[in-house]
Design a protein around this motif. Structure first.
Motif, PDB file in Angstrom:
ATOM      1  N   PRO A   1     -28.416  15.006 -35.669  1.00  0.00           N
ATOM      2  CA  PRO A   1     -27.547  16.193 -35.708  1.00  0.00           C
ATOM      3  C   PRO A   1     -28.186  17.462 -35.184  1.00  0.00           C
ATOM      4  O   PRO A   1     -27.475  18.374 -34.746  1.00  0.00           O
ATOM      5  N   GLN A   2     -29.539  17.544 -35.215  1.00  0.00           N
ATOM      6  CA  GLN A   2     -30.183  18.744 -34.689  1.00  0.00           C
ATOM      7  C   GLN A   2     -29.925  18.927 -33.202  1.00  0.00           C
ATOM      8  O   GLN A   2     -30.029  20.043 -32.673  1.00  0.00           O
ATOM      9  N   LEU A   3     -29.571  17.844 -32.506  1.00  0.00           N
ATOM     10  CA  LEU A   3     -29.314  17.945 -31.072  1.00  0.00           C
ATOM     11  C   LEU A   3     -28.056  18.753 -30.765  1.00  0.00           C
ATOM     12  O   LEU A   3     -27.856  19.168 -29.620  1.00  0.00           O
ATOM     13  N   HIS A   4     -27.213  18.981 -31.762  1.00  0.00           N
ATOM     14  CA  HIS A   4     -26.056  19.851 -31.551  1.00  0.00           C
ATOM     15  C   HIS A   4     -26.495  21.297 -31.314  1.00  0.00           C
ATOM     16  O   HIS A   4     -25.695  22.109 -30.833  1.00  0.00           O
ATOM     17  N   ARG A   5     -27.745  21.621 -31.632  1.00  0.00           N
ATOM     18  CA  ARG A   5     -28.252  22.963 -31.376  1.00  0.00           C
ATOM     19  C   ARG A   5     -28.819  23.101 -29.970  1.00  0.00           C
ATOM     20  O   ARG A   5     -29.220  24.195 -29.561  1.00  0.00           O
ATOM     21  N   TYR A   6     -28.884  22.002 -29.230  1.00  0.00           N
ATOM     22  CA  TYR A   6     -29.344  22.027 -27.844  1.00  0.00           C
ATOM     23  C   TYR A   6     -28.174  22.413 -26.937  1.00  0.00           C
ATOM     24  O   TYR A   6     -27.008  22.252 -27.310  1.00  0.00           O
ATOM     25  N   PRO A   7     -28.456  22.882 -25.720  1.00  0.00           N
ATOM     26  CA  PRO A   7     -27.368  23.207 -24.798  1.00  0.00           C
ATOM     27  C   PRO A   7     -26.563  21.978 -24.398  1.00  0.00           C
ATOM     28  O   PRO A   7     -26.950  20.834 -24.646  1.00  0.00           O
ATOM     29  N   SER A   8     -25.446  22.238 -23.751  1.00  0.00           N
ATOM     30  CA  SER A   8     -24.638  21.165 -23.179  1.00  0.00           C
ATOM     31  C   SER A   8     -25.360  20.562 -21.980  1.00  0.00           C
ATOM     32  O   SER A   8     -26.428  21.033 -21.569  1.00  0.00           O
ATOM     33  N   TRP A   9     -24.783  19.525 -21.396  1.00  0.00           N
ATOM     34  CA  TRP A   9     -25.373  18.887 -20.222  1.00  0.00           C
ATOM     35  C   TRP A   9     -25.619  19.902 -19.119  1.00  0.00           C
ATOM     36  O   TRP A   9     -26.703  19.921 -18.508  1.00  0.00           O
ATOM     37  N   ASP A  10     -24.668  20.771 -18.850  1.00  0.00           N
ATOM     38  CA  ASP A  10     -24.862  21.751 -17.772  1.00  0.00           C
ATOM     39  C   ASP A  10     -26.040  22.675 -18.078  1.00  0.00           C
ATOM     40  O   ASP A  10     -26.841  23.000 -17.197  1.00  0.00           O
ATOM     41  N   GLY A  11     -26.165  23.094 -19.342  1.00  0.00           N
ATOM     42  CA  GLY A  11     -27.278  23.966 -19.703  1.00  0.00           C
ATOM     43  C   GLY A  11     -28.619  23.268 -19.630  1.00  0.00           C
ATOM     44  O   GLY A  11     -29.624  23.852 -19.194  1.00  0.00           O
ATOM     45  N   LEU A  12     -28.655  22.013 -20.046  1.00  0.00           N
ATOM     46  CA  LEU A  12     -29.900  21.246 -19.978  1.00  0.00           C
ATOM     47  C   LEU A  12     -30.318  21.023 -18.528  1.00  0.00           C
ATOM     48  O   LEU A  12     -31.492  21.161 -18.175  1.00  0.00           O
ATOM     49  N   ARG A  13     -29.351  20.675 -17.692  1.00  0.00           N
ATOM     50  CA  ARG A  13     -29.653  20.443 -16.275  1.00  0.00           C
ATOM     51  C   ARG A  13     -30.175  21.723 -15.619  1.00  0.00           C
ATOM     52  O   ARG A  13     -31.146  21.690 -14.846  1.00  0.00           O
ATOM     53  N   GLU A  14     -29.570  22.849 -15.940  1.00  0.00           N
ATOM     54  CA  GLU A  14     -30.009  24.114 -15.357  1.00  0.00           C
ATOM     55  C   GLU A  14     -31.416  24.477 -15.828  1.00  0.00           C
ATOM     56  O   GLU A  14     -32.250  24.944 -15.039  1.00  0.00           O
ATOM     57  N   ALA A  15     -31.697  24.258 -17.121  1.00  0.00           N
ATOM     58  CA  ALA A  15     -33.001  24.628 -17.664  1.00  0.00           C
ATOM     59  C   ALA A  15     -34.116  23.785 -17.061  1.00  0.00           C
ATOM     60  O   ALA A  15     -35.142  24.305 -16.603  1.00  0.00           O
ATOM     61  N   LEU A  16     -33.936  22.470 -17.040  1.00  0.00           N
ATOM     62  CA  LEU A  16     -34.977  21.588 -16.514  1.00  0.00           C
ATOM     63  C   LEU A  16     -35.100  21.731 -15.004  1.00  0.00           C
ATOM     64  O   LEU A  16     -36.217  21.749 -14.460  1.00  0.00           O
ATOM     65  N   GLY A  17     -33.965  21.836 -14.310  1.00  0.00           N
ATOM     66  CA  GLY A  17     -34.008  21.997 -12.860  1.00  0.00           C
ATOM     67  C   GLY A  17     -34.649  23.313 -12.450  1.00  0.00           C
ATOM     68  O   GLY A  17     -35.455  23.360 -11.510  1.00  0.00           O
ATOM     69  N   GLY A  18     -34.304  24.392 -13.152  1.00  0.00           N
ATOM     70  CA  GLY A  18     -34.889  25.687 -12.835  1.00  0.00           C
ATOM     71  C   GLY A  18     -36.394  25.704 -13.052  1.00  0.00           C
ATOM     72  O   GLY A  18     -37.149  26.285 -12.269  1.00  0.00           O
ATOM     73  N   PHE A  19     -36.833  25.042 -14.121  1.00  0.00           N
ATOM     74  CA  PHE A  19     -38.272  24.971 -14.394  1.00  0.00           C
ATOM     75  C   PHE A  19     -38.997  24.225 -13.279  1.00  0.00           C
ATOM     76  O   PHE A  19     -40.014  24.698 -12.760  1.00  0.00           O
ATOM     77  N   MET A  20     -38.479  23.068 -12.892  1.00  0.00           N
ATOM     78  CA  MET A  20     -39.151  22.274 -11.866  1.00  0.00           C
ATOM     79  C   MET A  20     -39.104  22.950 -10.503  1.00  0.00           C
ATOM     80  O   MET A  20     -40.055  22.860  -9.719  1.00  0.00           O
ATOM     81  N   ASP A  21     -38.025  23.654 -10.206  1.00  0.00           N
ATOM     82  CA  ASP A  21     -37.942  24.348  -8.919  1.00  0.00           C
ATOM     83  C   ASP A  21     -38.880  25.551  -8.867  1.00  0.00           C
ATOM     84  O   ASP A  21     -39.265  26.007  -7.790  1.00  0.00           O
ATOM     85  N   SER A  22     -39.264  26.075 -10.052  1.00  0.00           N
ATOM     86  CA  SER A  22     -40.198  27.203 -10.078  1.00  0.00           C
ATOM     87  C   SER A  22     -41.654  26.749 -10.027  1.00  0.00           C
ATOM     88  O   SER A  22     -42.547  27.555  -9.758  1.00  0.00           O
ATOM     89  N   LEU A  23     -41.911  25.471 -10.293  1.00  0.00           N
ATOM     90  CA  LEU A  23     -43.293  24.992 -10.406  1.00  0.00           C
ATOM     91  C   LEU A  23     -44.094  25.143  -9.115  1.00  0.00           C
ATOM     92  O   LEU A  23     -45.252  25.584  -9.164  1.00  0.00           O
ATOM     93  N   PRO A  24     -43.554  24.790  -7.935  1.00  0.00           N
ATOM     94  CA  PRO A  24     -44.378  24.894  -6.721  1.00  0.00           C
ATOM     95  C   PRO A  24     -44.892  26.308  -6.458  1.00  0.00           C
ATOM     96  O   PRO A  24     -45.990  26.484  -5.918  1.00  0.00           O
ATOM     97  N   ALA A  25     -44.126  27.336  -6.815  1.00  0.00           N
ATOM     98  CA  ALA A  25     -44.520  28.711  -6.525  1.00  0.00           C
ATOM     99  C   ALA A  25     -45.295  29.365  -7.665  1.00  0.00           C
ATOM    100  O   ALA A  25     -45.742  30.512  -7.521  1.00  0.00           O
ATOM    101  N   ALA A  26     -45.476  28.654  -8.767  1.00  0.00           N
ATOM    102  CA  ALA A  26     -46.231  29.246  -9.885  1.00  0.00           C
ATOM    103  C   ALA A  26     -47.660  29.512  -9.440  1.00  0.00           C
ATOM    104  O   ALA A  26     -48.311  28.653  -8.844  1.00  0.00           O
ATOM    105  N   PRO A  27     -48.193  30.705  -9.692  1.00  0.00           N
ATOM    106  CA  PRO A  27     -49.543  31.036  -9.222  1.00  0.00           C
ATOM    107  C   PRO A  27     -50.596  30.100  -9.788  1.00  0.00           C
ATOM    108  O   PRO A  27     -50.454  29.576 -10.898  1.00  0.00           O
ATOM    109  N   ALA A  28     -51.645  29.885  -9.017  1.00  0.00           N
ATOM    110  CA  ALA A  28     -52.767  29.074  -9.497  1.00  0.00           C
ATOM    111  C   ALA A  28     -53.308  29.674 -10.786  1.00  0.00           C
ATOM    112  O   ALA A  28     -53.473  30.892 -10.895  1.00  0.00           O
ATOM    113  N   GLY A  29     -53.567  28.809 -11.759  1.00  0.00           N
ATOM    114  CA  GLY A  29     -54.106  29.265 -13.025  1.00  0.00           C
ATOM    115  C   GLY A  29     -53.079  29.811 -13.992  1.00  0.00           C
ATOM    116  O   GLY A  29     -53.438  30.253 -15.077  1.00  0.00           O
ATOM    117  N   SER A  30     -51.809  29.795 -13.622  1.00  0.00           N
ATOM    118  CA  SER A  30     -50.794  30.361 -14.502  1.00  0.00           C
ATOM    119  C   SER A  30     -50.370  29.353 -15.570  1.00  0.00           C
ATOM    120  O   SER A  30     -50.566  28.150 -15.440  1.00  0.00           O
TER     121      SER A  30
END
Length: 436
Positions: A338-367
């Motif tokens: 039931p705690q998963l009801h506090r997580y975003p919907s599919w669209d929100g989860l996809r946006e969060a994980l996708g945005g994180f991975m798309d930001s990874l290549p440009a993350a500064p060294a050592g960040s």
């Protein structure tokens, strides 16, 4: 005591445990008094306590280099700062939110990281023998009676294990059943006093468990229920960067193997686990880039890299991919946790994980990824604060050199633009139900 429980001499159990809980129902009542929430139920807590006892017994030989590698490790990872205000279950104050909000995990996933050999065939055989032996020493064959074989929790349960699935690479999987018994009658007659509880054990070989910068230290036990006389299980962990890289990589490829019948499916649980990690774990950009680029799952999935922009396999029927019912699959997991009801919907989860991975290549060294803030060079945590003592980064990297087909050899910047913080959108509705 002279009864069945008196035969249990495990080092992680002291006499205070049997004094407090002479019978299974005494233990169960104590657990139920704490685990009284839909999100953290009595069943979930009992399962974690049994996994604590079982894991202590399986990993008793510390020379094998045991690591906890599954989702059960998520609450044990370090959390710096306050818990995210928008990522929690209101009304639960006596159980830390990291235990409540993690997806309910009922599998015990381990790795004996020190059991290796340069020869793949010999490595698999050594691993199979070591792991199967560890399980067989702990769990008796089904129907076994007459001795203390399989004794657990100070005599309150008997562990049994039937046929184990043993794979060519040495991986061992199987079900260990914990049957609550009355310990007063001794080993020849142990009456069952409650329904059995099954624990799936999955012990992966080192070739399937990368360690990019040394194992992480567990900052808390795998369960929040503290009992007298029971030593918490707080083992070395598969590094957060490697666990996250595995999940985010696997979500982009065709799933291997079959699960159920009918149409396409995928590893829906990994979406929730990855989101939990983005909300709670600090992630080293350099180490994560290395873990993703060299992830052993890519080759078996027929891929040479993670898609850019990041996309889930079958999220939109691209090319020859079947459409995977991500929304339906994710929603189907929420009633059981039931705690998963506090997580975003599919669209929100996809946006969060996708945005994180798309930001990874440009993350500064050592960040470092700081939950709720993004990539930052000013928020570094000393590696020594979370690394297992006695394991240097250089040695850990040497031990984690793997390929999909060969076991690893044994030992001989300024802030960048960041994606929106996961969970910044509207909160999903809270749901209720019974824990799995």
């Amino acid at each position: 005591m002279s009864d069945f429980g008196g035969l249990d001499t495990a080092e992680h159990l002291e006499g205070a445990f049997r004094e407090a809980f002479p019978q299974w129902q005494d233990l169960r009542q104590a657990v139920a008094a704490r685990a009284r929430y839909p999100e953290f139920s009595e069943q979930r807590a009992l399962q974690q306590l049994l996994m604590t006892d079982l894991a202590h017994r399986i990993t008793a030989d510390q020379d094998l280099g045991w690591l906890l590698i599954g989702s059960l490790a998520l609450p044990a990872r370090p959390l710096e700062g306050d818990w995210p205000a928008d990522f929690g279950t209101p009304g639960i104050t006596d159980i830390p939110q990291q235990y409540v909000m993690a997806r309910s995990a009922f599998d015990l996933d381990l790795c004996a990281s020190a059991v290796t050999d340069p020869d793949p065939g010999r490595a698999a055989a050594l691993y199979r023998d070591a792991v199967e032996g560890a399980i067989r020493r702990v769990a008796a064959p089904p129907g076994h009676t007459g001795s203390a074989h399989g004794i657990g929790l100070g005599g309150l349960v008997r562990y049994t294990a039937g046929e184990l699935n043993i794979f060519p690479n040495g991986q061992v999987m199987g079900i260990v059943t914990a049957t609550p018994v009355d310990p007063r009658f001794g080993p020849r007659h142990t009456p069952t006093v409650d329904d059995p509880i099954s624990i799936e054990v999955d012990i992966k070989p080192p070739a399937k468990v990368a360690v990019t910068d040394g194992p992480d230290s567990a900052h808390r036990p795998i369960t929040p229920i503290d009992l007298p006389g029971l030593t918490p299980f707080q083992p070395p962990l598969n590094p957060a960067v490697n666990q996250l890289a595995d999940k985010l990589t696997l979500l982009t490829g065709k799933p291997r193997g079959l699960r159920g019948e009918g149409g396409p499916w995928h590893r829906y649980k990994d979406v929730y686990d990855a989101y939990f990690m983005l909300r709670t774990c600090r992630i080293n950009a350099d180490h994560l880039r290395e873990a993703v680029e060299n992830n052993w799952n890519l080759a078996p999935m027929g891929m040479d890299r993670v898609p850019v922009p990041y996309r889930f396999y079958g999220q939109d029927g691209n090319g020859s991919e079947p459409v995977v019912p991500w929304k339906e699959g994710l929603d189907a997991l929420r009633p059981g946790s039931p705690q998963l009801h506090r997580y975003p919907s599919w669209d929100g989860l996809r946006e969060a994980l996708g945005g994180f991975m798309d930001s990874l290549p440009a993350a500064p060294a050592g960040s470092i990824w700081v939950p709720g803030q993004g990539w930052s060079r000013q928020a570094q945590t000393s590696p020594e604060a979370t690394r297992v003592p006695g394991v240097s980064p250089k040695a850990a990297r040497a031990r984690s050199t793997t390929t999909p087909d060969r076991p690893r050899r044994g030992p001989s910047g300024g802030p960048a633009a960041s994606p929106p913080a996961p969970g910044a959108g509207p909160k999903p509705e809270r749901g209720h139900g019974h824990g799995r």
